[in-house]
Design an enzyme around this catalytic site. Structure first.
Site, PDB file in Angstrom:
ATOM      1  N   ASP A 134      -8.352  -5.458  -6.113  1.00  0.00           N
ATOM      2  CA  ASP A 134      -7.972  -4.359  -5.216  1.00  0.00           C
ATOM      3  C   ASP A 134      -8.168  -3.016  -5.931  1.00  0.00           C
ATOM      4  O   ASP A 134      -7.538  -2.750  -6.940  1.00  0.00           O
ATOM      5  CB  ASP A 134      -6.498  -4.522  -4.825  1.00  0.00           C
ATOM      6  N   SER A 149       0.840  -1.179   0.000  1.00  0.00           N
ATOM      7  CA  SER A 149       0.000   0.000   0.000  1.00  0.00           C
ATOM      8  C   SER A 149       0.898   1.260   0.000  1.00  0.00           C
ATOM      9  O   SER A 149       1.911   1.268  -0.700  1.00  0.00           O
ATOM     10  CB  SER A 149      -0.918  -0.061   1.212  1.00  0.00           C
ATOM     11  N   HIS A 176      -6.118  -6.316  -1.706  1.00  0.00           N
ATOM     12  CA  HIS A 176      -5.010  -5.433  -1.346  1.00  0.00           C
ATOM     13  C   HIS A 176      -3.911  -6.212  -0.613  1.00  0.00           C
ATOM     14  O   HIS A 176      -4.182  -6.828   0.426  1.00  0.00           O
ATOM     15  CB  HIS A 176      -5.584  -4.351  -0.429  1.00  0.00           C
TER      16      HIS A 176
END
Ligand SMILES: *[C@@H]1O[C@H](CO)[C@@H](O)[C@H](O)[C@H]1NC(C)=O
Ligand SMILES: *[C@@H]1O[C@H](CO)[C@@H](O)[C@H](O)[C@H]1NC(C)=O
Ligand SMILES: *[C@@H]1O[C@H](CO)[C@@H](O)[C@H](O)[C@H]1NC(C)=O
Ligand SMILES: *[C@@H]1O[C@H](CO)[C@@H](O)[C@H](O)[C@H]1NC(C)=O
Ligand SMILES: *[C@@H]1O[C@H](CO)[C@@H](O)[C@H](O)[C@H]1NC(C)=O
Ligand SMILES: *[C@@H]1O[C@H](CO)[C@@H](O)[C@H](O)[C@H]1NC(C)=O
Ligand SMILES: CC(=O)N[C@H]1CO[C@H](CO)[C@@H](O)[C@@H]1O
Length: 488
Positions: free
Chosen positions: A431, A169, A456
């Site tokens: 995601d 991320s 994710h």
């Protein structure tokens, strides 16, 4: 968004966010890779002296940054793995679980994790006032990493070892940018689910949510869309507010006096779907995250259940199901409470778990606003203007300043056009963040790894017997790349 493969907070109201990041709602919760403290995690906290301002040699102020070490796998001559912390507390559970440790075991690596400045226990300043937050930026964070790498390398006799950066991320972006900006310090990077392209408006996020819901059942996003429209329609008539308060189990009677207030309510309700899609079936239990059994399949099952009533009633049932799953007595959808919490500048404040800091980074660097401005997405009622106004409200940053900051971020790092080497970009097809990631090989040594059907940061989590074959293959592929790169 948000990291932690997960924060975008809006919803400090979903206070749980702060103890179980991924549960978080809103802009903040939605980027972070969960790095919250897991119960029983035992890794020892260590502290590193860091400069407050790396870009001003005349400023000698310092502070203590938290980090963790796992030496169990290290073999002399082996590499050093550095897990980069993100927009929430660094969770020592990652020192005991996670795919990077499997790689470390095979490659004899020393494992370190450095918490990001301004998150968790790494407090560079006395408070979170806008004046203090001037020292919160990805550039300062990268300089922290550079200094930590240099000093730790010297102290441990590992200056000449090959260092590999890991992150998912926002920290995935940092892993890529660390290699980009400090190639003499980092040999290679694994930049998982990394949004490398900054953008003020990010309507594509919700477009991916549509497609990810549709991959479960094509009717599902259509029903969500009908429900969301119906709810927005009812909000126009105050006579419906008593029923809505009951249907959505709100903590206080719905009161809407401005567009901001109704946008906040609609975003909070939509947030359930956004969070569930972002983390669908990720193997996150070891992090101590709640409600990992609430998946796209579960939400779409509720939306398809005609016995619950019309789509509006099913949408309300989803909101209640989510509140239950996170053991919340009620849903706090009050914009006033959100503004109050986000404006609190104390380290003890309700948004100090990361919400206030991360939204500051979106306003001053990245944008990433998950607006409803695209026609090809399921939700209604939280346009870009609503999101950007928060920058002025919380930090006195104007819309023009946000736009300029985002341009500057892409100028600094290159956005999609990043040019470097030995960075791998894993990317999960469902995601929503992959829309801002590298999804095609750039060059032979800037490869993308596509993982069909995963959410994710899936490849970072521990392997599970439920994992699709694609995910196992991706983990193996990343390992082979690392092995190859460490021989270079
Ligand atoms: C996490 O690590 C512990 C200790 O090594 C192990 O017992 C546990 O099974 C691991 N959990 C997962 C989900 O891999
Ligand atoms: C509120 O809900 C009740 C019961 O479902 C219904 O009879 C009533 O018409 C609703 N009121 C409004 C204003 O929609
Ligand atoms: C999820 O797990 C909780 C606790 O184990 C359980 O009470 C709940 O019914 C489960 N929900 C679903 C949708 O499976
Ligand atoms: C900020 O939050 C703390 C902790 O909840 C609280 O004690 C303090 O009164 C709040 N400050 C303001 C200005 O509301
Ligand atoms: C907000 O920013 C503007 C321009 O940057 C500045 O003139 C003004 O004094 C600031 N207001 C506050 C309350 O800090
Ligand atoms: C991308 O790079 C990887 C690793 O170098 C390679 O295996 C794969 O075939 C490449 N994919 C495409 C579409 O070129
Ligand atoms: C390389 C790669 O992973 N690409 C995929 C990432 O996600 C997009 C959208 O689903 C795919 O089109 C890419 O093939």
């Amino acid at each position: 968004m948000a990291l932690s493969c997960g924060p975008v907070l809006g919803r400090v109201g979903f206070v749980l966010l702060l103890s179980a990041c991924a549960a978080a709602h809103g802009r903040f919760a939605r980027l972070r890779r969960a790095q919250e403290l897991a119960p029983g995690a035992a890794s020892e906290e260590l502290w590193f002296t860091q400069k407050l301002d790396h870009f001003n040699g005349a400023d000698g102020r310092v502070w203590k940054q938290r980090y963790f070490v796992n030496e169990a796998f290290y073999k002399p001559g082996g590499p050093v793995f550095l897990m980069i912390g993100g927009e929430g507390p660094a969770n020592p559970a990652w020192m005991q679980n996670g795919t990077w440790l499997i790689y470390a075991q095979k490659l004899g690596a020393l494992c370190l994790m450095l918490e990001h400045r301004f998150y968790g226990k790494s407090h560079p300043t006395q408070d979170l006032s806008t004046d203090s937050l001037r020292f919160l930026s990805s550039r300062q964070a990268l300089a922290d990493l550079a200094h930590f790498r240099t000093a730790t390398g010297l102290a441990r006799g590992l200056a000449d070892a090959k260092w590999v950066a890991f992150g998912g991320s926002y920290p995935g972006s940092l892993a890529a940018w660390f290699r980009l900006k400090y190639p003499h310090l980092v040999h290679a990077s694994v930049a998982t689910s990394a949004p490398v392209h900054a953008t003020v408006n990010f309507p594509e996020y919700l477009e991916v949510v549509w497609r990810s819901l549709a991959s479960e059942n094509p009717e599902c996003p259509v029903l969500v869309n009908k429900a969301s429209d119906a709810l927005a329609e009812r909000l126009k008539d105050p006579k419906t507010f008593d029923n809505i308060t009951k249907d959505f189990n709100l903590c206080s009677k719905l009161q809407l006096e401005s567009d901001m207030e109704s946008a906040y309510f609609l975003e909070t309700v939509a947030g359930s779907f956004m969070d569930v899609v972002q983390y669908n079936q990720d193997n996150r239990d070891f992090e101590g995250v709640a409600a990992t059994n609430i998946t796209i399949k579960v939400l779409c099952g509720v939306m398809a259940d005609a016995s619950l009533g019309d789509p509006y009633a099913r949408y309300a049932a989803v909101a209640r199901l989510m509140a239950d799953a996170f053991s919340m007595k009620c849903l706090d959808a009050s914009f006033g409470n959100y503004v109050r919490d986000m404006s609190n500048t104390s380290w003890d404040g309700p948004a100090a778990g990361g919400g206030r800091q991360w939204v500051y980074q979106t306003c001053s660097e990245f944008g990433f606003y998950q607006s409803t401005d695209s026609p090809n997405q399921p939700f209604t009622g939280f346009p870009l203007s609503y999101q950007v106004k928060q920058c002025a409200a919380f930090y006195n940053i104007s819309a023009e300043q946000v736009a300029e900051a985002v341009v500057q971020t892409n100028e600094n790092y290159g956005g999609y056009a990043i040019r470097s080497s030995r960075i791998v970009f894993p990317n999960g097809s469902i995601d929503p963040w992959h829309a801002l990631g590298i999804t095609q090989n750039i060059t032979a040594d800037l490869p993308a790894v596509f993982i069909k059907g995963t959410a994710h940061c899936a490849n970072m989590y521990p392997a599970s017997s439920r994992d699709p074959l694609q995910l196992s293959l991706a983990r193996d592929g990343i390992f082979l790349l690392l092995q190859q790169w460490l021989e270079q």
